[in-house]
Design an enzyme around this catalytic site. Structure first.
Site, short mmCIF file in Angstrom:
data_model
loop_
_atom_site.label_atom_id
_atom_site.label_comp_id
_atom_site.label_asym_id
_atom_site.label_seq_id
_atom_site.Cartn_x
_atom_site.Cartn_y
_atom_site.Cartn_z
N CYS A 2 0.80 -1.04 0.33
CA CYS A 2 0.13 0.07 -0.07
C CYS A 2 0.61 1.36 -0.13
CB CYS A 2 -0.78 0.37 0.92
SG CYS A 2 -1.72 -1.32 1.71
N LEU A 54 -3.22 -1.60 -2.21
CA LEU A 54 -3.40 -2.61 -2.97
C LEU A 54 -3.74 -4.30 -2.34
CD1 LEU A 54 -2.25 -3.70 -5.46
CD2 LEU A 54 0.34 -4.21 -5.25
#
Length: 647
Positions: A2, A54
């Site tokens: 992320c 993500l």
């Protein structure tokens, strides 16, 4: 994987304004997390946290961030992966400290551990790659932390009355308080080494949190001192004082066990997964261990070059065929590099001049078309003795160190006079015996080093230096305090080669290699994982005696022995090439016009950051073939390209 960002403002702002600002900051790092976004703020305290996700483990909304702990005390934004988070959950359960789990994300695990054990104890137990920003609502303090090796980035610093932090500088620049000028000391270090070493960044007042550290910020506090929860220098010193005493076979078996465990742990994902395969020892070994643990062919990816001297694609293809992987290959030309160069300043956010950033990004882009997570062989060189300088440097010093300084300096000057391509042609048989590719470039660097050294430690510093007089090239330049110049802070290791390896692990690995890989991969929303950076692998590697790493004039002896169990030696036994590009030739050819524009004397003088005289001499000498200065020039070019994007 992320991206995180946020700020703590003491200047006051409305809730709406704070929300808009942190959203804008998170929006700048959309590429790090395209699957989800979140914001949390406490307007009364002035704290705002932003996140881009993500999704890799627990793809459900239960993995959404920012995440509040079950007890409500802590709020977390987390970038990375905890590979041992299931084991941590079991440890919590054994003591009755586990909460009523909402999902199976490692973010939730991390929060539960912090709530049960505190921050430092949790960091010491955690195995993985991560950057963390944690708000403690009870104590009203902000905590930042970074993983042991420095795989995940974390920038921070004061801008007026606002404390900014984030995974990338572009997130910080989105806040209206950001007004940081170029740090000319950091610029000098960058020119010296082709990267900016932690704790510095290109901007005044903005810093990188060093690997293996955490810091705590309370209201009214301006001076920040990161605290170490793990130290590579201490690990190296402990390993030297408590070396592994088993046999060669026992050592290989233990590396096989630890690295196999790391590979297994790093294959945990709820998304497609593959491997980056160059065909060299490190990536081949990681791929072999993955394939041995898989019932299906592992997806593998590699980049090839039109220039044969730099092309490893044929070797990777042969390894893939032997292991039975599902292999994908892409070839790189000078035109591909030209197309990519304009993207580099934005991708790396600050000047960065490891030219292998070009093929690295292209192989990441290729892999992302098929998988979301890819394992790599990064860090095998630093921990198991893979770089040529570990054996060529000491060998050269043994043969030349006895010479009077004037004679040694004259020899160094002579070595730099012969063009690199001529040395490559004349000494091809010697290069093959030494296991070294592009011997001419290395001879030039060694020659430049011999002109300025008085001992083997000096030689090491010269070998990791591009512009030795970098502070003189920068207008108003200076060299700020840094590890390579502070030898009293070097790890206390008696063997000079061990010192080289430890220093590489403390500087070149986190600030060059891991920066290159993180930005190149996250630009296309690909998560990369490096099993060689597993905590247990790193700590055992430093217990191995040097003769189990360097033997018979070659590096990574123990990894070669392990790889023999999976791949015939003739598939990987060749000169070490690295992941470079034909930069010298490209700068004299397809990149010449682009480079000439950026290096123009009047432009350099007008911009006011670099004195043009030495740069112009170097550029002209390179064009005339009087030396191969591609890497030295690339550092200036990448700064110039970055600067152009800022204006």
């Amino acid at each position: 994987m992320c991206g995180l960002t946020g700020f703590w403002s003491f200047g006051g702002s409305t809730e709406e304004t704070a929300r808009d600002r942190v959203k804008a900051m998170a929006g700048r790092i959309l590429h790090r997390g395209p699957d989800d976004a979140g914001v949390w703020l406490d307007a009364n305290s002035g704290i705002a946290l932003g996140h881009r996700r993500l999704a890799v483990v627990d793809l459900s909304p239960a993995g959404h961030q920012p995440m509040v702990s079950s007890g409500g005390r802590f709020v977390l934004v987390f970038n990375g992966e905890l590979y041992n988070h299931l084991a941590l959950r079991q440890e919590l359960a054994a003591t009755g400290a586990d909460p009523a789990w909402r999902g199976h994300s490692d973010t939730e695990t991390l929060l539960a551990c912090i709530e049960a054990w505190g921050v430092e104890a949790t960091l010491k137990r955690s195995v993985g790659m991560f950057a963390v920003a944690l708000w403690d609502q009870e104590r009203r303090c902000l905590i930042l932390a970074r993983d042991r090796a420095g795989e995940k980035p974390l920038y921070y610093g004061w801008q007026g009355d606002t404390f900014l932090f984030g995974s990338e500088l572009k997130a910080l620049r989105a806040h209206p308080a950001f007004n940081a000028a170029v740090d000319r000391g950091a610029l000098a270090l960058y020119l010296r080494h082709n990267y900016i070493p932690a704790p510095y960044s290109i901007h005044q007042g903005i810093f990188k949190l060093p690997p293996g550290t955490w810091l705590e910020l309370r209201q009214g506090q301006r001076d920040l001192e990161p605290r170490a929860y793990w130290s590579l220098a201490e690990v190296a010193e402990r390993g030297a004082s408590d070396p592994f005493t088993g046999s060669d076979v026992e050592a290989v078996d233990e590396v096989a066990r630890l690295l196999g465990n790391a590979v297994a742990g790093q294959q945990v994902a709820d998304v497609p997964l593959g491997a980056l395969l160059s065909g060299g020892i490190d990536s081949t070994l990681i791929t072999a261990l993955m394939q041995a643990q898989s019932r299906q062919p592992v997806r593998t990816f590699t980049i090839g070059f039109d220039e044969k001297a730099y092309d490893e694609a044929t070797h990777a293809r042969a390894v893939a065929a032997h292991l039975g992987t599902q292999h994908t290959e892409l070839r790189l030309s000078a035109n591909d590099a030209l197309d990519l160069i304009p993207q580099l300043p934005s991708m790396y956010d600050e000047p960065f001049a490891d030219s292998s950033q070009l093929p690295t990004h292209l192989v990441m882009r290729l892999a992302r078309q098929h998988v979301t997570v890819a394992l790599s062989g990064d860090a095998g060189d630093e921990f198991f003795g893979g770089y040529n300088r570990y054996f060529l440097g000491p060998r050269a010093w043994r043969r030349m160190g006895w010479m009077p300084a004037p004679a040694r300096h004259a020899l160094g000057a002579l070595m730099t006079c012969v063009p690199a391509h001529t040395i490559n042609h004349w000494m091809a048989p010697l290069a093959s015996r030494l296991g070294v590719a592009q011997l001419g470039n290395k001879a030039h660097k060694l020659g430049r080093g011999l002109r300025h050294v008085g001992g083997i430690d000096d030689l090491y510093v010269s070998l990791v230096t591009e512009w030795p007089d970098a502070d003189g090239i920068v207008v108003d330049g200076f060299i700020p305090p840094n590890l390579l110049d502070a030898r009293e802070r070097w790890p206390g290791l008696a063997d000079p080669v061990a010192r080289m390896m430890a220093l590489d692990g403390l500087t070149y690995l986190p600030d060059d290699i891991l920066v290159k890989v993180d930005r190149a991969a996250m630009a296309v929303s690909l998560e990369t994982r490096a099993p060689f950076l597993d905590r247990d692998v790193m700590e055992f590697a430093w217990r191995l005696p040097l003769h189990m790493k360097l033997r018979d004039g070659k590096g990574k002896w123990i990894l070669r022995q392990l790889l023999d169990r999976y791949v015939p030696r003739d598939l990987i036994e060749r000169p070490k090439m690295g992941f470079g590009i034909p930069l010298d030739e490209w700068l004299r050819g397809p990149l010449r016009e682009w480079a000439g524009d950026l290096l123009a004397e009047d432009r350099l003088r007008r911009e006011g950051y670099l004195h043009p005289e030495a740069i112009t001499r170097t550029w002209n000498a390179h064009l005339r073939g009087q030396g191969s200065f591609g890497y030295r020039l690339w550092s200036v070019l990448m700064f110039q390209a970055w600067l152009a994007e800022q204006t």
